[in-house]
Scaffold this motif. Structure first.
Motif, mmCIF file in Angstrom:
data_model
loop_
_atom_site.group_PDB
_atom_site.id
_atom_site.type_symbol
_atom_site.label_atom_id
_atom_site.label_comp_id
_atom_site.label_asym_id
_atom_site.label_seq_id
_atom_site.Cartn_x
_atom_site.Cartn_y
_atom_site.Cartn_z
ATOM 1 N N HIS A 117 3.657 4.067 -23.425
ATOM 2 C CA HIS A 117 2.103 3.836 -23.352
ATOM 3 C C HIS A 117 1.143 5.350 -23.888
ATOM 4 C CE1 HIS A 117 4.015 1.572 -19.859
ATOM 5 N NE2 HIS A 117 2.619 1.071 -19.469
ATOM 6 N N GLU A 167 0.484 -6.310 -20.850
ATOM 7 C CA GLU A 167 2.034 -6.950 -20.738
ATOM 8 C C GLU A 167 2.933 -8.089 -19.502
ATOM 9 O OE1 GLU A 167 3.020 -2.176 -19.667
ATOM 10 O OE2 GLU A 167 1.598 -3.271 -18.587
ATOM 11 N N ASP A 170 -3.622 -3.354 -19.328
ATOM 12 C CA ASP A 170 -3.571 -1.686 -19.225
ATOM 13 C C ASP A 170 -4.778 -1.695 -19.516
ATOM 14 O OD1 ASP A 170 -1.230 -2.066 -17.554
ATOM 15 O OD2 ASP A 170 0.299 -0.658 -19.482
ATOM 16 N N HIS A 228 -5.039 3.568 -16.318
ATOM 17 C CA HIS A 228 -4.182 4.085 -15.905
ATOM 18 C C HIS A 228 -2.286 4.892 -16.313
ATOM 19 C CE1 HIS A 228 -0.346 1.548 -14.048
ATOM 20 N NE2 HIS A 228 -0.217 1.046 -15.000
HETATM 21 ZN ZN LIG Z 1 1.527 -0.619 -18.188
#
Ligand SMILES: [Zn+2]
Ligand SMILES: Nc1ccccc1C(=O)C[C@H](N)C(=O)O
Ligand SMILES: [Zn+2]
Length: 206
Positions: free
Chosen positions: A158, A170, A53, A57
């Protein structure tokens, strides 16, 4: 040197985030037509399988994938097994040595059927990012599709990780990996505008 594959295979029918773009590969320009080569085309959500990420994001002002330092994704990593839990917080590391660890990969085994998107996963609790940052961790990798609960809209983990400058990897596959120290290589593509990137993730042990 032994190479251990920890990426999920990208293929038709593989699980994707509910409602997101399914993975699709097609030989879009076959050799019979082009005269010389088969030319493929891929359609997928960036958050499919094993991926990183970028802060963009979950934060409109956050950095995009091409702006992140590459050294996050190559180097010494420790695989720690923390199974049988619905979430992970600082207390879960009472018996775990994190000294000198910059890249931490968590083997939760909470995504049991790799052919189906999980209905629940082990997530990271909101107080974990500060604890990990204080230990010197800069990259956290998980074997599930998210560091937050699947139905979370606030994305506390996050955002908390981002606030503490900890980057997110991830969808690893760690079932077959013994806990311990390895070299991690999981480089994102140089996607200039992107909110993340698929990676080919491997571990090496010398
Ligand atoms: Zn994520
Ligand atoms: N693709 C999505 C569509 C809708 C809502 C969330 C996602 C996600 O990807 C979140 C997940 N934590 C991820 O970074 O992969
Ligand atoms: Zn993602």
């Amino acid at each position: 040197m032994k190479i251990i594959e920890i990426s999920r295979p990208l293929m038709a029918g593989m699980p994707t985030w509910p409602g997101d773009t399914p993975f699709h590969y097609v030989v879009n320009w076959p050799k019979a037509e082009s005269g010389s080569v088969n030319v493929g085309k891929v359609t997928m959500s960036i958050h499919t399988g094993t991926h990183v990420d970028a802060p963009f994001h979950f934060d409109d002002g956050g950095r995009k994938i091409a702006e992140l330092p590459l050294d996050l994704y190559i180097g010494e990593a420790r695989v720690v097994e923390l199974t049988g839990r619905s979430s992970i917080g600082p207390e879960d590391f009472a018996q775990v040595d994190l000294d000198g660890v910059e890249r931490l990969l968590l083997k939760t085994l909470s995504w049991s059927d790799p052919n189906q998107f999980p209905s629940t996963i082990c997530h990271l609790r909101a107080d974990l990012p500060a604890f990990l940052a204080q230990k010197g961790i800069r990259l956290i990798g998980v074997d599930v599709p998210s560091v937050d609960p699947l139905d979370s809209k606030e994305l506390a983990a996050h955002h908390g990780l981002h606030q503490h400058d900890i980057h997110i990897l991830e969808g690893l596959l760690l079932d077959h990996v013994e806990p311990g120290d390895y070299e991690l290589i999981a480089l994102p593509l140089l996607l200039m505008e992107a909110d993340g990137s698929p990676v080919r993730a491997i571990l090496r042990r010398s």
